[in-house]
Motif scaffolding. Structure first.
Motif, PDB file in Angstrom:
ATOM      1  N   THR B 305      16.790   3.889   0.625  1.00 18.94           N
ATOM      2  CA  THR B 305      16.136   3.433   1.850  1.00 18.94           C
ATOM      3  C   THR B 305      15.436   2.102   1.640  1.00 18.94           C
ATOM      4  O   THR B 305      15.442   1.563   0.524  1.00 18.94           O
ATOM      5  CB  THR B 305      15.164   4.495   2.387  1.00 18.94           C
ATOM      6  N   MET B 306      14.887   1.590   2.707  1.00 19.71           N
ATOM      7  CA  MET B 306      14.192   0.298   2.670  1.00 19.71           C
ATOM      8  C   MET B 306      12.854   0.440   3.363  1.00 19.71           C
ATOM      9  O   MET B 306      12.768   1.107   4.386  1.00 19.71           O
ATOM     10  CB  MET B 306      15.013  -0.744   3.432  1.00 19.71           C
ATOM     11  N   ASP B 307      11.810  -0.150   2.794  1.00 18.51           N
ATOM     12  CA  ASP B 307      10.516  -0.164   3.464  1.00 18.51           C
ATOM     13  C   ASP B 307       9.865  -1.529   3.352  1.00 18.51           C
ATOM     14  O   ASP B 307      10.070  -2.251   2.379  1.00 18.51           O
ATOM     15  CB  ASP B 307       9.584   0.918   2.891  1.00 18.51           C
ATOM     16  N   VAL B 308       9.056  -1.857   4.366  1.00 18.89           N
ATOM     17  CA  VAL B 308       8.254  -3.077   4.344  1.00 18.89           C
ATOM     18  C   VAL B 308       6.807  -2.653   4.130  1.00 18.89           C
ATOM     19  O   VAL B 308       6.319  -1.766   4.829  1.00 18.89           O
ATOM     20  CB  VAL B 308       8.402  -3.868   5.659  1.00 18.89           C
ATOM     21  N   HIS B 309       6.152  -3.264   3.137  1.00 23.35           N
ATOM     22  CA  HIS B 309       4.814  -2.819   2.747  1.00 23.35           C
ATOM     23  C   HIS B 309       3.700  -3.701   3.282  1.00 23.35           C
ATOM     24  O   HIS B 309       2.552  -3.283   3.357  1.00 23.35           O
ATOM     25  CB  HIS B 309       4.721  -2.742   1.224  1.00 23.35           C
ATOM     26  N   SER B 333      10.723  -3.200  -0.248  1.00 24.97           N
ATOM     27  CA  SER B 333      11.311  -2.474  -1.378  1.00 24.97           C
ATOM     28  C   SER B 333      12.465  -1.604  -0.912  1.00 24.97           C
ATOM     29  O   SER B 333      12.554  -1.214   0.255  1.00 24.97           O
ATOM     30  CB  SER B 333      10.258  -1.610  -2.074  1.00 24.97           C
ATOM     31  N   ARG B 335      14.554   1.930  -2.181  1.00 25.31           N
ATOM     32  CA  ARG B 335      14.663   3.061  -3.106  1.00 25.31           C
ATOM     33  C   ARG B 335      16.140   3.262  -3.395  1.00 25.31           C
ATOM     34  O   ARG B 335      16.956   3.234  -2.475  1.00 25.31           O
ATOM     35  CB  ARG B 335      14.067   4.321  -2.471  1.00 25.31           C
TER      36      ARG B 335
END
Lengths: 462, 462
Positions: B305-309, B333, B335
């Motif tokens: 998956t993809m996330d914006v922090h 990032s 995962r």
């Protein structure tokens, strides 16, 4: 009658600059609550300057109410020219925040002269230009003992945060500011040495878009793939608000827009504008962006647009933090053009966003402040006098332009007082407004004072 | 042989908790350069604890090199069980930043006991769980005078920032850490009272995406419509990276992914997982998100998956600033799951982003750190011993799960040392890892110590 006053302004020019520096040293950042004391100090400085100039009835007018934590207005007048018009001089003594601080070559609140410019936050926007008004009045009053017109002065401290205080004052006490025309020096010249009058301004709505996902910050390893990410949601919303050609996708957004006249468009085409030079020296990007069917001047003067100013939330420090923040925010503004109403535009925007809320998130849209777009007819005596005054000082024909920014008070003057505004500005395109290394070209400070002295003379029929 | 040690741990449990509190008071935030002194203090505290437990050859190993500003490793061993296996105990003493501070009910570095939990940053991740290892060793050594197996301990201070120091050490000095299996307690139980072994972890790449538009910050009134806006550009890129169903659009992103076995998927289905309860109590969002064709456990354990922090840049203060920032950043990032390599994934991502650079902007993609995905075979003696030890303590069958987060060192142990890792964790799903109000259930701290004592006993054949 302006000869002696122009002489006085020349003889006292160095002192005028030193006074301006003292004003620039006061960090009167209106958006920062901790600076409220400094904002008031700047108001008092301006009031003292008006008193010293010989203006009368100088006073601070408080704007704080039950629902608004405001900064004071500064008022002054001189009304001893019976039968002559009354001109309302407007300016603002508050400034934008100076960040990012590390990009300033000299500290933002320690004015420094370099290459004929004065560098400081507020140098041109608007302390320097507002101070021209005060010094033009002083020059006339000291050199001639009187003014050729009646003058009212109103200087506000909330221009950079939406001007709520002055808007309320104009609405509720319009009689105090009753005048025949307003003079605003908060704009720029189209090019160095080219006398310019601004006859149109975009309006704006400044909003916050808040997205909430999870109830608390989550670890992106454990929840990534199942938990909503507010930044991804904001990205999806923003990408849908404006397409890649710069077209805003909100239904009805462009409805009712009044295009510039054919004459105006023709005049804009004859302005000394070099798109490639503008891109390279002013913007500095690899390409310009925006609606391809419109010229750059149209895109920045007579077309609405959308910008994102910051996206607070989550982890913004150095290094890495693998958080899925519970909420994130986007500061989004729209520039409006004649034919668009702030409230109605906000409603279209809000409705559109509420229809595209990403899965698993809750979205709140807030209006922070707004201002109406305006156009001033060039067919009036005040504009003609201003055109002639500037042409005399600069030795060149004055051009008419529009401005892309917003000076909400100009709309209030039209709507509440029913008077036209002369936007006679002396900034330059590279003055770094709202950016690091803001400056004011000192020659323009002095020519501005002279232009204003002559303008009052022409309006008074001297 | 574990009876007396278990007794000792029970008798000394209250002291163990007090010692843990002292460790939790040290703000050893590895990502914050100004905290380097506190990080070292935590390392020394751990070293002292190992010495007091009776471990030998206790020392700090520096990790700073010409290109890496590191935090020390803590090493210890006890190697007097000839013929018995050697277990390498791993943990970390560094913690995540505590922000947002105002959401903590008690200060993050002033541990407080409430309702049988201890609240503090690092309580469960990983100071509390690492301290269980130290206290299990102490209990065995004090109560029995010896350990049932040979033990090496390595505790790092860079787990939350990518673990570069320990990775280099394992690569270059693998002989020092030579062992038959590793024990890591940095994971959680699937549900309260349900003994759980984690046998798979997602990997990750943590990146920064920087977009530059204009050469300097610009006024959005003057330039809005013609100047590129880096936040709008970032929004366009992010919206293209992941579509609204959670599918990542980078070409080849999913190539080579190894799906879980049919047996594993079947076992996951039998876990006590209530999606609605998870949504409500753990995530707290209106809906869950992610790929609709996969279960929540698959989406968080075996799907990338993809996330914006966070999206630093521009104006993030209160109020309004009408700036078009020259640049903006997104911390993004991904995962990764078995079958995906960090470097190759980063290259696909970089190439994709470079192909969709919005008009007028320049984009830089930086890798901040990465970790490989791993799966551990359940068919080995160490996993069997751990399964039995936990089942004894909790009185319930131990389940196998995977973790969505990354513990990069587990991949290094496989690759560099060729040993399996037992991930025996005692956290709970609502422990608020990486979030405000992180906690550790104290009963699990004590049961963890007992489980580890029994695990060593079973491995040693006692």
């Amino acid at each position: 009658m302006s000869g002696k006053a122009v002489e006085f302004a020349k003889d006292n020019g160095a002192r005028f600059v030193e006074e301006l520096k003292a004003l620039l040293r006061i960090p009167s950042i209106s958006t920062t609550p901790e600076r409220a004391g400094d904002v008031r100090k700047a108001a008092e400085f301006v009031a003292e300057g008006l008193r010293a100039a010989g203006m009368e009835n100088v006073r601070l007018i408080e704007t704080t109410t039950a629902t608004h934590q405001g900064h004071p207005l500064v008022y002054a007048d001189w009304l001893h020219a019976p039968g002559k018009p009354t001109v309302l001089c407007y300016g603002h003594y508050d400034v934008q925040p100076p960040d990012p601080l590390d990009e300033w070559k000299s500290p933002p609140f320690e004015p420094e002269e370099r290459d004929g410019n004065i560098y400081a936050r507020g140098a041109v926007d608007d302390k320097g230009q507002m101070w021209m008004h005060v010094k033009a009045l002083e020059s006339l009053l000291k050199a001639e003992g009187k003014l050729p017109v009646n003058i009212k002065v109103i200087v506000e401290g909330e221009e950079e945060v939406g001007g709520e205080g002055i808007a309320a004052f104009v609405r509720e006490h319009g009689d105090v500011l009753k005048a025949d025309a307003a003079l605003v020096s908060d704009t720029e010249m189209f090019a160095p040495e080219l006398p310019t009058l601004c006859v149109g301004l975009r309006g704006m709505i400044y909003t916050e878009l808040e997205v909430r996902g999870a109830a608390t910050d989550l670890h992106s390893g454990m929840y990534g793939g199942a938990a909503p990410n507010p930044f991804v949601a904001l990205a999806q919303i923003i990408a849908k608000l404006k397409d890649e050609t710069g077209h805003i996708a909100i239904p009805g957004f462009y409805d009712g827009i009044e295009a510039p006249t054919a004459d105006e468009l023709k005049a804009w085409k004859s302005l000394p504008f070099d798109e490639e030079h503008y891109r390279k020296t002013e913007v500095g990007s690899t390409e310009l962006t925006g609606e391809p069917d419109f010229s750059v001047l149209e895109r920045t003067w007579s077309r609405p647009t959308m910008d994102v100013h910051g996206m607070p939330g989550g982890f913004t420090g150095a290094g890495a933090k693998t958080v899925i923040p519970a909420k994130a925010l986007a500061k989004i503004s729209f520039r409006l053009v004649p034919g668009m109403a702030p409230e109605a535009t906000f409603e279209k925007y809000r409705k559109f966003v509420e229809g595209i809320v990403p899965k698993g998130t809750q979205v709140t849209v807030r209006m922070i402040h707004s201002g109406e777009p305006i156009v001033v007819s060039t067919d009036n005596d005040y504009i003609r006098a201003a055109k002639e005054a500037m042409a005399e000082v600069f030795g060149k024909e004055t051009v008419f332009v529009r401005g892309g920014g917003s000076i909400p008070i100009v709309g209030d003057f039209v709507r509440e007082l029913g008077i036209p505004t002369v936007m006679m500005g002396f900034g330059l395109p590279d003055d770094n407004l709202h950016a690091p290394n803001e400056k004011f070209h000192l020659a323009n400070f002095h020519r501005g004072i002279e232009s204003i002295v002559r303008f009052f003379g022409l309006v008074g029929g001297a």
